[in-house]
Design a protein around this motif. Structure first.
Motif, PDB file in Angstrom:
ATOM      1  N   MET A 379       0.821  -1.204   0.000  1.00  0.00           N
ATOM      2  CA  MET A 379       0.000   0.000   0.000  1.00  0.00           C
ATOM      3  C   MET A 379       0.862   1.264   0.000  1.00  0.00           C
ATOM      4  O   MET A 379       0.592   2.218  -0.728  1.00  0.00           O
ATOM      5  N   VAL A 380       1.933   1.266   0.812  1.00  0.00           N
ATOM      6  CA  VAL A 380       2.826   2.431   0.831  1.00  0.00           C
ATOM      7  C   VAL A 380       3.532   2.576  -0.510  1.00  0.00           C
ATOM      8  O   VAL A 380       3.669   3.688  -1.042  1.00  0.00           O
ATOM      9  N   ARG A 384      -0.738   4.646  -1.405  1.00  0.00           N
ATOM     10  CA  ARG A 384      -2.109   4.566  -0.883  1.00  0.00           C
ATOM     11  C   ARG A 384      -2.087   4.526   0.649  1.00  0.00           C
ATOM     12  O   ARG A 384      -2.834   3.792   1.279  1.00  0.00           O
ATOM     13  N   GLY A 385      -1.212   5.317   1.214  1.00  0.00           N
ATOM     14  CA  GLY A 385      -1.041   5.324   2.659  1.00  0.00           C
ATOM     15  C   GLY A 385      -2.309   5.679   3.411  1.00  0.00           C
ATOM     16  O   GLY A 385      -2.577   5.132   4.497  1.00  0.00           O
ATOM     17  N   GLU A 386      -3.130   6.567   2.843  1.00  0.00           N
ATOM     18  CA  GLU A 386      -4.366   6.973   3.538  1.00  0.00           C
ATOM     19  C   GLU A 386      -5.348   5.815   3.671  1.00  0.00           C
ATOM     20  O   GLU A 386      -6.183   5.799   4.580  1.00  0.00           O
ATOM     21  N   PRO A 441      18.159   7.137   1.366  1.00  0.00           N
ATOM     22  CA  PRO A 441      16.775   6.692   1.161  1.00  0.00           C
ATOM     23  C   PRO A 441      16.708   5.366   0.416  1.00  0.00           C
ATOM     24  O   PRO A 441      17.478   5.098  -0.504  1.00  0.00           O
ATOM     25  N   ARG A 442      15.785   4.538   0.853  1.00  0.00           N
ATOM     26  CA  ARG A 442      15.521   3.261   0.181  1.00  0.00           C
ATOM     27  C   ARG A 442      14.037   3.160  -0.074  1.00  0.00           C
ATOM     28  O   ARG A 442      13.226   3.544   0.761  1.00  0.00           O
ATOM     29  N   SER A 443      13.674   2.621  -1.200  1.00  0.00           N
ATOM     30  CA  SER A 443      12.251   2.475  -1.507  1.00  0.00           C
ATOM     31  C   SER A 443      11.677   1.308  -0.734  1.00  0.00           C
ATOM     32  O   SER A 443      12.398   0.443  -0.237  1.00  0.00           O
ATOM     33  N   VAL A 444      10.357   1.274  -0.626  1.00  0.00           N
ATOM     34  CA  VAL A 444       9.685   0.186   0.071  1.00  0.00           C
ATOM     35  C   VAL A 444       9.986  -1.140  -0.591  1.00  0.00           C
ATOM     36  O   VAL A 444      10.129  -2.170   0.050  1.00  0.00           O
ATOM     37  N   ARG A 445      10.135  -1.117  -1.919  1.00  0.00           N
ATOM     38  CA  ARG A 445      10.360  -2.373  -2.648  1.00  0.00           C
ATOM     39  C   ARG A 445      11.740  -2.961  -2.362  1.00  0.00           C
ATOM     40  O   ARG A 445      11.994  -4.123  -2.629  1.00  0.00           O
TER      41      ARG A 445
END
Length: 460
Positions: A379-380, A384-386, A441-445
């Motif tokens: 989701m992040v 679509r965090g909300e 910084p690192r992405s969620v993936r």
């Protein structure tokens, strides 16, 4: 000729020597006497020193030794015989913790130590000073209060089902009311393969000597035969799991502000365990059911039955993997190497649970949503965090605040344990107004998903 020989010998002994002009026989006699005097003085010195050692040893062991001592025994053999009848009522003797654990000298329940005894108060205050200033004692009880089994039976109405307020893999918790009207929580440990004794020792060593507003205080304990019981402060508003996953109606009473308050309180309690104590305490079972709440929604971390003590000289300790499914970090699950980073990971999962209102693993959800961590990262990653926010929250958080909390979650569950923040840093992050960006910084993936099928460990 014989007469001539004797005369020669006498002449040698009576001959004057250069030493003060004294004759030889006088010097021989003086030397013998001097040697005898030295031996006598040495004998008296050693005897006197051994006598002092024995007196000092008795004086040292008459107090309450630190709970983390590996070997503990009773003070006197006579106390072992008279423990049940006279240990407290006549002399206010204080038994050592290991005696309670083993049931030594206690045949019909633990006796209470009179909190009004000057001797007991002095002894406990001296023992308490052996620890650092951050490890406070338990209020006026020093190391804690001893309860008899009979007293706890009366308080809990014979451990009736109506008084059960919690139940886990290692024991049942009862609400109790003492004769003075004070309310307590009594944990009756289940003695499965000696587990009760192990948990008893762990909890006493971990929290028996500390007090913090975000930790549930241990105020007493009792041992009777094979039974082990722990007495805690009573927290009167249930636990976080009940409020997140119970039937609370169409709108949760846990507003966004209350949830963040609970998260901060929990983080402060864990930070104190990790950074405010020596040796530090790794909780090892951080989860929503172990976060108790009072009427003002203050969080109190409880249940230290799986906790481990970690000295400053150690960066980790290798243990049998224990914990609750869905909260255990993959590095600990695969290696058994435990340190405070494992609690940080579990807190990250707990924070996700607080935000979303979802359990870490829920097989009633669709396939892509069964595992909270996988779904959360997806989701992040899709911005679509909300949509992660619990729909039972009536007023959603501002987007900027939500983004900050989501990033804290991701930092806590980083697969690289060395990149996870410390609990003290997490407290500041939760209280801060700025987003805790990474230096790299690192992405969620980039953070590999955690599949529950890949982890094998004990469930509690």
């Amino acid at each position: 000729m014989a007469s001539a020989g004797n005369s020669s010998g006498d002449n040698i002994l009576t001959r004057k020597t250069p030493i003060l002009g004294q004759r030889l026989y006088v010097l021989i006699i003086a030397t013998v006497l001097l040697v005898l005097a030295v031996f006598i003085l040495l004998f008296l010195f050693l005897r006197n020193r051994n006598s002092k050692r024995r007196r000092i040893g008795i004086k040292h062991t008459s107090g309450l030794l630190p709970l983390v001592s590996n070997e503990m025994s009773e003070v006197k053999e006579s106390d072992r015989v008279k423990a049940t009848a006279k240990a407290v009522t006549e002399k206010n003797k204080v038994f050592l913790i290991d005696d309670v654990v083993k049931g030594v000298g206690i045949e019909s329940g633990c006796k209470k130590v009179s909190s009004g005894s000057n001797e007991s108060s002095t002894t406990r205050s001296e023992s308490s000073s052996a620890f650092s200033a951050s490890t406070d004692g338990l209020g006026g009880f020093g190391w804690g209060r001893w309860y008899s089994l009979r007293e706890l039976e009366i308080a809990t109405n014979q451990f009736s089902v109506e008084n059960v307020i919690g139940e886990g893999g290692y024991g049942i918790v009862y609400r109790g009311v003492l004769h003075d009207g004070s309310v307590i929580a009594v944990k009756n440990l289940l003695n499965n393969k000696g587990q009760a004794e192990k948990e008893f020792k762990v909890e006493v060593e971990a929290i028996g000597k500390v007090k913090h507003k975000n930790l549930v205080g241990l105020i007493g304990y009792c041992a009777d035969g094979a039974q082990r019981l722990l007495v805690y402060e009573y927290i009167d508003n249930g636990n976080l799991e009940q409020w997140l996953h119970g039937d609370v109606g169409p709108v949760s009473p846990l507003t966004w502000e209350i949830r963040i308050k609970i998260a901060i309180g929990t983080a402060r309690g864990l930070a104190y365990l990790h950074e405010g104590l020596e040796p530090k305490v790794v909780h090892r079972d951080v989860k929503s059911s172990n976060v108790l709440l009072d009427r003002k929604w203050n969080a109190r971390v409880s249940d230290f039955g799986l906790a481990k003590l970690l000295g400053s000289e150690k960066s980790f300790v290798t243990t049998r993997v224990m914990g609750t499914f869905g909260y255990v970090s993959p590095d600990y699950a695969s290696t058994g190497m435990l340190n405070e980073a494992n609690d940080v990971y579990s807190f990250g999962v707990l924070l996700m649970e607080i935000i979303t209102g979802r359990s870490p693993v829920d097989y009633s959800r669709p396939p892509g949503e069964m595992n909270l961590i996988d779904w959360f990262k997806t989701m992040v990653g899709n911005r679509r965090g909300e949509d992660l926010v619990d729909p039972l929250i009536e007023v959603p958080p501002p987007p900027r605040v939500l983004k900050r909390i989501l990033l804290i979650c991701l930092r806590c569950i980083d697969l690289d344990a060395n990149k996870r923040p410390k609990m003290g840093q997490i407290v500041h992050m939760l209280e801060a107004d700025e987003i805790p960006y990474r230096s790299e910084p690192r992405s969620v993936r980039d953070i590999a998903p955690l599949h529950p099928q890949a982890i094998g460990y004990d469930k509690t």
